[in-house]
Design a protein around this motif. Sequence first.
Motif, short mmCIF file in Angstrom:
data_model
loop_
_atom_site.label_atom_id
_atom_site.label_comp_id
_atom_site.label_asym_id
_atom_site.label_seq_id
_atom_site.Cartn_x
_atom_site.Cartn_y
_atom_site.Cartn_z
N ASP A 174 51.45 -34.03 -50.38
CA ASP A 174 51.15 -32.71 -50.92
C ASP A 174 49.98 -32.87 -51.91
O ASP A 174 50.06 -33.67 -52.84
N PRO A 175 48.87 -32.12 -51.68
CA PRO A 175 47.67 -32.31 -52.50
C PRO A 175 47.90 -32.20 -54.01
O PRO A 175 47.14 -32.78 -54.79
N LEU B 93 44.37 -36.61 -46.74
CA LEU B 93 45.64 -36.00 -47.14
C LEU B 93 46.51 -35.72 -45.92
O LEU B 93 47.72 -35.94 -45.93
N ASP B 94 45.86 -35.24 -44.86
CA ASP B 94 46.54 -34.96 -43.61
C ASP B 94 47.19 -36.21 -43.04
O ASP B 94 48.36 -36.19 -42.67
N GLU C 213 35.84 -32.65 -46.49
CA GLU C 213 36.36 -32.92 -45.14
C GLU C 213 37.10 -34.25 -45.11
O GLU C 213 38.16 -34.39 -44.52
N ARG C 214 36.50 -35.24 -45.77
CA ARG C 214 37.14 -36.55 -45.83
C ARG C 214 38.51 -36.46 -46.51
O ARG C 214 39.49 -37.03 -46.04
N LEU C 215 38.53 -35.70 -47.61
CA LEU C 215 39.78 -35.56 -48.36
C LEU C 215 40.86 -34.86 -47.54
O LEU C 215 42.01 -35.28 -47.53
N CYS D 92 47.14 -42.40 -51.32
CA CYS D 92 47.90 -41.25 -50.80
C CYS D 92 49.07 -41.71 -49.95
O CYS D 92 50.19 -41.20 -50.09
N ASN D 93 48.83 -42.67 -49.06
CA ASN D 93 49.92 -43.18 -48.21
C ASN D 93 51.05 -43.75 -49.06
O ASN D 93 52.23 -43.48 -48.82
#
Length: 292
Positions: A143-144, A137-138, A131-133, A99-100
Amino acid sequence: YAKQLGGNQYQSYTPTLHSESLDDLTLETSLRYAVERQELQLYYQPIVGLEEGNIVGAEALVRWHHPQQGMIPPVKFIPLAEQTGLISAIGEWVLQTACNQTKSWQAEGLPPVRVAVNLSFRQFNQVDLSERLVRILDNSGLDPRYLELELTESILVQNVELTICKLKELKSMGVKISLDDFGTGYSSLSYLQQFPFDLLKIDRCFVQDINTNATNAALTHAIIQMAHSLNLKVIAEGVETSEELAVLYENKCDNIQGYLFSRPVKAEEFKQMLQEGKRLDFQPERVRHLTE
Ligand code: C2E
Ligand code: MG
Ligand code: MG
Ligand code: MG
């Protein structure tokens, strides 16, 4: 005679079994520290749109550079990570890194592409997966809709209602879900209709020699047709030749992934492909005769 043969087989098998479990034990010990020692690395294999010819995404594939044993392939350590629970930390690292990385390419102004991350059975079943996801993502700011989770048919053998519920929860976050290695399990496409997948990845074993193997060609044709009627996009895995590509093109496969376009490469190299706008070198009219 059979008994004797059995005895011999047993004898010759024992040492291998023994050394294998010893190996696993040492591997397990070093795998425990692989994340913190930064021995893991993500490679990216481009996924290409067949109609347009451009890169539309990448699959993130983990590599382990063991200090003594060199490169250990994922098929060798992912199952071990599954068994020992280490997959939790490894999977978290893979997701965060993918994601990063994808967000940073976008921030640099490169054409936005999606990233596909493999989730193992155990990861999918973590009670706090969503929750982990959300946190991952946060942290990344991605953007998911650019994240795609690849799951295998193994998750389908569980409680159907519960699995559908989990998939819906993930999808409500905006991420995409794909069914990986389709065809290697036992599920039929009509069974799949119940599950809210976005994409279906046809396993390499069906794609292989699709231009000469009539059975593979017929199966792939049927899979693509039915997947499309269920509103799923189709990705063909392991495309190695332009002949295979031609058949997939004729069958309106949406995306392809395979050595023909590129092997999995380091982040730097993938970025360069995006920068240069690397495209699929494919002229349908030149290969049309192959499928006629
Ligand atoms: P997969 O998810 O089905 O990934 C595709 C595999 O096919 C990759 O192997 C890729 O290098 C290989 N491949 C791609 N194109 C071609 C081609 O044209 N020809 C051939 N012969 N092979 C091709 P890889 O990287 O060794 O990964 C193997 C498996 O390990 C993956 O299969 C996936 O199930 C698992 N894996 C890899 N990374 C991760 C990860 O981060 N997490 C989890 N849970 N599993 C992972
Ligand atoms: Mg995969
Ligand atoms: Mg696959
Ligand atoms: Mg596979």
